[in-house]
Design an enzyme around this catalytic site. Sequence first.
Site, PDB file in Angstrom:
ATOM      1  N   ASP A 180       0.861  -1.183   0.000  1.00  0.00           N
ATOM      2  CA  ASP A 180       0.000   0.000   0.000  1.00  0.00           C
ATOM      3  C   ASP A 180       0.897   1.233   0.000  1.00  0.00           C
ATOM      4  OD1 ASP A 180      -2.988   0.826   0.391  1.00  0.00           O
ATOM      5  OD2 ASP A 180      -1.816   2.205   1.624  1.00  0.00           O
ATOM      6  N   THR A 181       0.536   2.227  -0.799  1.00  0.00           N
ATOM      7  CA  THR A 181       1.351   3.437  -0.933  1.00  0.00           C
ATOM      8  C   THR A 181       0.529   4.674  -0.622  1.00  0.00           C
ATOM      9  OG1 THR A 181       2.653   2.384  -2.693  1.00  0.00           O
ATOM     10  CG2 THR A 181       2.797   4.780  -2.544  1.00  0.00           C
TER      11      THR A 181
END
Length: 198
Positions: free
Chosen positions: A75-76
């Site tokens: 996840d960014t």
Amino acid sequence: MVKFILASGSPRRKDLLEQMGISFEISAAHGEEIITKKLPWEIVEELSLQKATEVADRFVKEQGVTQQTVVIGADTIVALRDEIMGKPENEEKAKEMLHKLQNDTHQVYTGVTLVIMTEEGRQVVTFHEKTDVVMYPMTKKQIEAYVATGEPMDKAGAYAIQGKCAAYVKGICGEYNNVVGLPVARLMQELFKLDILN
């Protein structure tokens, strides 16, 4: 042989993993993202863990574990000081985000979780990478033209460093691929360390 599963439908993460010569399947996580943390690196670690765990549980239920299987969740997010910037809901939000990011330094955090499964059980490893990104100034007209391309709409922070926004990235400190969406160098180092790859 180790079986790898990428718990993401992101074409960018798929491309980055393919560059490493790893053979893998894609099984995107579909569960609701529940955030209980406050700090950016804690949030990305929490969300990557949720994604990887969901896909690992589904895999065990549907197929069972007959060989070493590694699920990779990621996840960014983009953070400007204390403000966290996810994917823009609409074009106005994208313009707002870009206006804030231009002529400044922000951070990109990617959390990665590895769920390593064998017939004996599972091991979970979670980590994050941070990259500082410095943006050139952008005029209102440039921001509007960039948003009109549609590129920012499914990107954290409303930009793609590997796309048209490359024209406005002055410099970075940290891993470039982390900004694209997957810190592959760090991921590979973790896999070496765990003796999954050699």
